[in-house]
Structure formats: C-alpha cells, structure tokens
Write an enzyme that holds these catalytic residues in place. Structure first.
Site, PDB file in Angstrom:
ATOM      1  N   ASP A 297       0.876  -1.160   0.000  1.00 42.71           N
ATOM      2  CA  ASP A 297       0.000   0.000   0.000  1.00 42.71           C
ATOM      3  C   ASP A 297       0.922   1.222   0.000  1.00 42.71           C
ATOM      4  O   ASP A 297       2.108   1.126   0.327  1.00 42.71           O
ATOM      5  CB  ASP A 297      -0.940   0.000   1.203  1.00 42.71           C
ATOM      6  CG  ASP A 297      -2.113   0.974   0.980  1.00 42.71           C
ATOM      7  OD1 ASP A 297      -2.064   1.763   0.000  1.00 42.71           O
ATOM      8  OD2 ASP A 297      -3.075   0.962   1.777  1.00 42.71           O
TER       9      ASP A 297
HETATM   10  C1  BGC Z   1      -4.803   3.575   0.067  1.00 38.24           C
HETATM   11  C2  BGC Z   1      -4.972   2.532  -1.010  1.00 38.24           C
HETATM   12  C3  BGC Z   1      -4.751   3.140  -2.362  1.00 38.24           C
HETATM   13  C4  BGC Z   1      -3.380   3.766  -2.397  1.00 38.24           C
HETATM   14  C5  BGC Z   1      -3.025   4.382  -3.732  1.00 38.24           C
HETATM   15  C6  BGC Z   1      -3.513   4.352  -0.080  1.00 38.24           C
HETATM   16  O1  BGC Z   1      -3.484   5.437   0.766  1.00 38.24           O
HETATM   17  O2  BGC Z   1      -4.854   2.970   1.321  1.00 38.24           O
HETATM   18  O3  BGC Z   1      -6.236   1.949  -0.933  1.00 38.24           O
HETATM   19  O4  BGC Z   1      -4.914   2.195  -3.379  1.00 38.24           O
HETATM   20  O5  BGC Z   1      -3.324   4.781  -1.402  1.00 38.24           O
HETATM   21  O6  BGC Z   1      -3.867   5.406  -4.046  1.00 38.24           O
END
Ligand code: BGC
Length: 800
Positions: A297
């Site tokens: 993530d």
């Molecule tokens: C979120 C994810 C997301 C990623 C990229 C993160 O802060 O938890 O769900 O896909 O950012 O945007």
C-alpha cells in the site's frame, strides 16, 4: 541486450540486469508509476485507483510531478505524510482543474499557471472529452448478491480505466471484511460475511482482467480501520483470519486469478503486513500458489529490507532511498533468489498490462458504463421498511428534503473518490414520474415527504459515531417533525457509508430505503424503485444494529495505544448477534420486495454426505413468486452444526442465488455444497476440519427469516475422535478408548485412578496425563507404546 517479450524472455533478463537495476525496478519511480528500463524493453507502468472509477486526483498528482519535477535525491524518503501533502495541494486545485470555473486570485500567480496547465492536460487526457464515470462502491455491490451484476461493473470500470491509460487498476476489488460500522472505508468493501465476499471479489477481478487490464485486490489483510491506519497492530487469532478475513483474498487469487495483491498498512500480531513472511510468502504464495506480484500500500513499507525479504515485491510510491536495499543485496541479507523472484513477478504483471500489449479503448462507451452502474444500483438498493407506502403512483405529490436530493454521495472520499460531472439527480429523475414536486417545504397537496439523509465515508478517518452527518441529522429531525405535524407520510432514503443509528426515527418513518453509496446512476435507479418500475431486490450485506453498543466490536474498536484486540474472534457480524441472542434492527441478508415469495420445498440429493467427497451435495430449493409483479429474490442457504467440538456460529452463509420470477412463477434452484462448507479452521490441527455428525441446512430469505430446514448426516473420519490429544474425560467416556489403554499399557494403566482424576483434571490431554502418572520407562519403549496407543485409539469410532 535481451528485451522483455514474453515470460520465456525473463530468465535472460535476470542474467543481464545488475542487482542495482533490479532494486531500482522494485521501487516506484513516481507517486503512481514504476521505473522504465528502455534498454530491456521494460515500460513504466501506471498504477491508479480504482474500483469506483478513474481517480483523477491521483492523475493530477502525477501531472504535478511531471510539471514540477521534485529533486530526485536518492536519500529522499517518501512518506505517506509527504504524498498526502502533495495530494492535499492537488485536492485544492481539483474543482478548477476538472471544470472551466475561472481560477480565483486567492491562488498566487504560480499556482494559477499550474492550475491552467493542469486543466489543459486533463482536457487532453479525456477520451473524446468524456469524464470518468462513478461506479457504486463495494457495499452496494455486496447488497446486489448478484455476481453477474458485479461482473458488468468490473468490465465497465476496467474499460474506462484503459481509455485513461491505466495499467494496474488498484483495489479491484477491496475485499476487506466489514468488522465495525464506523470504519471510514467500510463503503469500499462488500460485506461482513466472508462467503458473500468470496463469491463477489473474484468476479470483479476477473471482469477487470478479461478486458486486458491488470486487477489488484486490496488490502491484504484485515485492513479494517482508519484510526492509526499505518501503525495499528491487530491481535487476531489464526482461526478468525482463516475463516473471516482471508477467504475473500484466497478466492480472488485462486478463482479470480488476480495478478496483483496489495499488502495492507496494518500489522497483524505484531508484524506489518508488508513485512509479514507468514502472510505474504507462506500463505499467499506457497499455500495458495499466487504467482503474481505483491505491491505495498502507498507508504506501507516501513522497512524496505524486511519487506522484500518477507515477500513484498514492489514498494510504492517512489522515489525513495534504495541505498539500504543495494547494501542488503550486496551483503546477502536479501538473497539473489528472492530479488529475482520479485523482479520476475513484477515483469509478469507488466506483460499483462494494456501498455505492454498496446491495448486501449479509444473511447468510453458511456452506455455500457451507465447500464452497468444502473443495474448494480437497481439490484443493490435495499428496501428496509414499507408500511403500505411504496411504490408510489405516477403523479404522486411529493416534497423533497435534504441537499442530497440534488446529488447523492455517489462514492466515498479518498482513493475511491471520482471527480466527475456524470451523475443523475433525484430531483430530476423523479420528474419522469410526477410534476408535483416541491423542495424543502410542504405544499397543501403534498402526500409524501421524501428525505435523503447521508453519512459520509472517508479514507484516512473512521466515523466518530454511527450517526448521520451532523448537518443531515439536524435536517432529518426537523423535517420529520415538520412532516408529522402536517400529517404526511415519510419516506427516508439512506445515503450512507454503512449502518446508522435509526432508533430515534424508526417509528416516525413509513418507508425506509437504503442506497448505501450508489454510484452515478443511483438516482435513476432510486426513482424507478420508488415509483415501482422495478421491485427492490437488494439485501443487507451487513447487519444494521439497534445501537452502536450492540455491535460485536463496540468494546474493541479502534483499540488503545495502537493495539486492537479482535476479541470477537470469528463472531463477526450476524455470527455475533445470533450467538448472543441479540435482536438487531435489520439482520444480515434482509431486504423487502414489492412482491411476495415463498419457499415451498427443499430437497437433498443425499441424506448423508462424506467429508472426503469430491462431488457436491446438491440442495434443491423451490422458490415461488406469490405476488402480482415480476421481481427478484435471493435464496440464502446457511449451515448450522448440531453438536460440534469447536465453538461454531449458530449459522453460516454457504450458498445463495438471486432469481427473477414472473408473477405466479416458481423455479427450482440448485445450490451445491462441498466438504469445505462444513469445515472450521482448527488452530491445533493447523488445518480445516470437518467433524462428522448432524448438520442443519437452513434456507430462507435473510439470516433471520428461515423458511425451510433439512438435516444432513456428515460421515467420514472424525478429527475429534480418540487420540493422545483427547481429554481424559473424553477417553473415560468411551469404552473402546479405555479398553485400548488397558490393552496397550497393561499394568501401567490404572482405570480407577483415571476415573478419580477425571473429577478434578478432566480437561487434561491423555498424553500429558500418562506422562505425569506413569513411572518412567525407557524412552524408546515409551515412544513405541505411545505410537501404538495413538494408532489404536484413532480406530475407536466415536459417536457423541
Ligand atoms: C490507500 C490505497 C490506495 C493507495 C493508492 C492508499 O493510501 O490505502 O487503498 O490504493 O493509497 O492510491
């Protein structure tokens, strides 16, 4: 120099790439792209959210990076904080960047120029000028209980994203479990139930990938709250992980063949998911056979070396320091084998991207998108209460309250947010059925007051309580009071991230309809339901409790001092309400129809079923539409175990089917069950176990409305029969076991003594008891005796 062409070309590339190049390749280049390596024919790939539509905000962040390149300092550490800050800048520009609204001079000159430049780029980006569509997020999809509707949404969102040049579509889907209603991101995922999630999640990934896009399932695993989202440590039993939190992911890997899995921000039992060898390597890659790539993530890798070692392949976002990784590879802390494995997995993903394969949908098929979004909303919107109010007659005189009547919350904010002007409005859609609409007032001929009240959901922040948004709560109270003082019927539309406290209002409401966050076609579908063009067929994918304190997690959310105890174990959602005997406001699986259904008959292909069978046990259920209109209904099948050794929920969903029936029509639905459906995960056995005995198959139309029940005898080996691990109380109760002890242990065994010990120490395992009570014999002989004993004990066919 070798080039990336296909899978067969990867080994040669691995030979030629230097360890440094491999490391460079495994750390993001920018916020949402990976490092290209032109000499090896490796393109840069765009990872973008997501399941609800193209996230333009992320695109704009990328563009800002291109227009104002940051200093590419190798020591630069990208933290979530810094990426959030640039996100916050981009957020302030979005309103202007995506529209033609003049840029106000509250922005300084440099910013004004930047916004103009971004506006130009966004215009150029739009395929034929079409903005992204907003598709309903997970909870509404969960409420459809219809995999084919979910497939169509996956297909449409994937095609739109391909038209916007995305290569890996993040969060397709988010299959985290609804553990607590206050989770800020609850709306993104399907359900509190692992079976429902596991039936829908792989379908979404498959639909996305069938178009030529790479799907990505998130957040692996148990990403169930936003409070301290990067640091929180969740204490979860392996049984709860296996039975509740992992099945959605397992199915997406095994059945959906998803190519990318996103490791979650949180820790599980002390280890961050991105650094969790057990989770990423032992379970995901080795046990489930996942051959794709694990991407972190964003900002979820806290220790780059530990993450790569544990099985996290790609570290996003970039750029960030790689020195530590270079050194770890050089010193052998990270083996070349692991490094090559991570590169191979990432290359395999690249091979499947639209960019690599030159695939693109040059235009957005708005019809296809709208149909998919509409059908999902039409099948997900859930009727919870109806005191002879709905459907309305054409021409009915209505009065609308709440600002959301103009535009619903179509999705939540954060990575699921879609900035678009493609939407439908309730005010406009209702006008297709009646001219008698007034807003925020009650006219003398008003018959129905329709109030839309919202509870927003947001990434990064949990809801403070289970209430409506403050402004809407006030509006709701006042408009109900007003409507009642005028003696009008009240229809409340819930535009909510998840369950809300309804007890203060429930008796004053004549009809209640939950739309969750319904996507861009929500208002059209809602109007069609209110006026009876279609019958509602959504079913709650999550229990609506009477109050927050009734929920299973009320005393364990969001934890204290960075730790959350998953004390409810496997008793998540209805499993908890059932077991505790609590009456929720609306149970899991509940949803009314404008028609009436009955389940006149249920039949089993066999009366007994062996736990080693490879063929399914078939349950045939007759369902009949007793009403006067065509409508859809969901047949739900739950299993109850009569007498299990392990503590089990009262019932667990193990099958469902949505059917569409004409008035008076009836059909037979066949639901197949397999041994795994009768199994629980036993942490002692480190395996799934099916205990022989009697099970009930419950068939109905919600978890609390069971129409028919039928028993089945499960046969096969008993994992809870006699063994050295059985308690002495259990052994004493089974004559055969006592005889075996006498036969094998001879004089060493004293039956009288065993009986006396059972009174005070009955729960002691036999082996421990024997070791304590039998005088030391030579070790080899002792081992032989124990072995023989175990062999004979398991042959005792124990029936409880
Ligand atoms: C979120 C994810 C997301 C990623 C990229 C993160 O802060 O938890 O769900 O896909 O950012 O945007």
């Amino acid at each position: 120099m070798s080039k990336l062409v296909n899978e067969a070309s990867i080994p040669a590339l691995l030979e030629e790439m230097t360890p440094e190049e491999k490391v460079d390749f495994l750390v993001g280049k920018t916020a949402f792209t990976t490092q290209e390596m032109p000499k090896y024919g490796i393109p840069s790939i765009l990872y973008l959210d997501g399941a609800t539509g193209v996230n333009l905000l992320q695109y704009v962040m990328e563009m800002i990076g291109e227009i104002i390149p940051s200093e590419n300092n190798d020591e630069y550490e990208e933290t979530e904080q810094s990426s959030n800050e640039s996100g916050a800048g981009a957020m302030a520009y979005m309103k202007y960047v995506t529209t033609d609204i003049p840029v106000p001079d509250t922005f300084n000159l440099k910013e004004q120029q930047l916004i103009e430049a971004l506006r130009q780029r966004v215009k150029e980006l739009r395929p034929n000028g079409v903005e992204p569509g907003c598709f309903p997020p997970g909870t509404l999809l969960g409420a459809t209980w219809n995999p084919s509707v979910v497939y169509k949404v996956g297909e449409a969102v994937s095609r739109e994203a391909m038209a916007y040049n995305v290569d890996v579509l993040l969060g397709t889907p988010n299959t985290n479990i609804h553990r607590d209603p206050k989770n800020g991101r609850l709306f993104e995922s399907f359900s509190e139930d692992p079976y429902l999630s596991a039936k829908l999640a792989p379908v979404f990934s498959k639909a996305v990938q069938d178009q030529g896009m790479v799907a990505d399932v998130k957040h692996f695993a148990a990403n169930n709250q936003e409070t301290l989202r990067q640091g929180v440590d969740e204490l979860i039993s392996e049984r709860a992980l296996r039975e509740i939190y992992l099945p959605g992911f397992e199915a997406t890997v095994k059945e959906g063949n998803v190519l990318s899995v996103m490791s979650a921000y949180n820790s599980i039992n002390g280890v961050p998911c991105s650094q969790n060898h057990w989770l990423l390597t032992e379970v995901l890659k080795e046990e489930w056979g996942f051959e794709g790539q694990v991407v972190s993530d964003w900002g979820g890798v806290y220790d780059q070396v530990a993450a790569l070692q544990a099985g996290n392949d790609l570290d996003m976002p970039g750029p960030r320091g790689k020195e530590k990784l270079y050194r770890a590879v050089e010193s052998g802390t990270i083996s070349l084998e692991r490094l090559d494995d991570a590169v191979t997995r990432t290359l395999k993903v690249i091979l499947k991207t639209p960019k690599f394969n030159g695939k693109k949908y040059p235009e957005i098929d708005t019809k296809l998108s709208e149909t998919a979004a509409y059908n999902a909303a039409a099948e997900g919107i859930t009727l919870l209460k109806n005191e002879n109010v709905l459907p309305l007659n054409s021409g009915a005189s209505i009065s609308l309250f709440g600002k959301l009547s103009n535009r619903f919350i179509e999705s939540g904010s954060g990575s699921a947010q879609v900035d678009t002007s493609r939407f439908t409005s309730l005010t406009t859609e209702l006008a297709r059925y009646t001219e008698n609409i007034c807003t925020e007032e009650i006219s003398k001929d008003t018959e129905f007051v329709i109030i839309t009240a919202g509870a927003s959901g947001q990434e990064g922040k949990d809801r403070p309580d289970m209430d409506f948004d403050v402004e809407d709560q006030k509006m709701l109270e006042e408009s109900i009071r007003y409507a009642k003082s005028e003696n009008k019927k009240v229809i409340l539309l819930l535009n909510v991230a998840g369950p809300v406290e309804l007890m203060p209002y429930i008796d004053s409401i004549d009809a209640l309809v939950c739309m969750y966050f319904p996507g861009m076609e929500g208002a059209r579908a809602m109007a069609d339901i209110l006026f009876g063009k279609i019958s509602p067929s959504g079913k709650l994918p999550i229990t609506f409790p009477k109050t927050y304190r009734q929920t299973p997690t009320a005393i364990n959310f969001p934890g204290e001092y960075g730790k959350v105890n998953y004390g409810e174990g496997i008793f998540v959602g209805y499993r908890y309400y059932d077991y505790k005997g609590f009456e929720p406001l609306y149970p899991f699986g509940f949803g009314l129809s404008f028609s009436k259904f009955s389940i006149p008959k249920i039949e089993l292909t066999e009366k007994s079923y062996d736990s080693r069978s490879e063929n399914p046990l078939r349950v045939k259920v007759e369902i009949k539409n007793e009403g006067l209109i065509e409508a859809k209904e969901v047949v739900q099948l739950y299993i109850h175990s009569d007498n299990s050794t392990l503590l089990k929920p009262e019932k667990e969903l193990k099958g469902f089917k949505k059917v569409s029936l004409l008035p008076g029509e009836s059909i037979i639905v066949t639901i197949e069950l397999f041994p795994k459906d009768f199994a629980s995960y036993d942490t002692q056995h480190k395996d799934w176990t099916v205990e022989p005995g009697n099970y009930e198959i419950l068939v109905g139309r919600s978890s609390r409305q069971i129409d028919k029940t039928i028993s089945v005898e499960i046969t096969g080996p008993n994992p809870y029969g006699c063994s050295l691990n059985s308690t002495i109380e259990f052994i004493e109760k089974h004559e055969c076991a006592v005889e075996v002890c006498k036969e094998v242990l001879g004089n060493y065994f004293d039956e009288e003594r065993l009986k006396n010990n059972v009174i005070y120490f009955g729960s002691t395992p036999l082996k421990v008891y024997l070791e304590k009570t039998i005088p030391k014999v030579n070790e080899e002989e002792w081992e032989r005796l124990l072995h023989l004993l175990e062999q004979k004990l398991v042959q005792c066919d124990v029936k409880k």
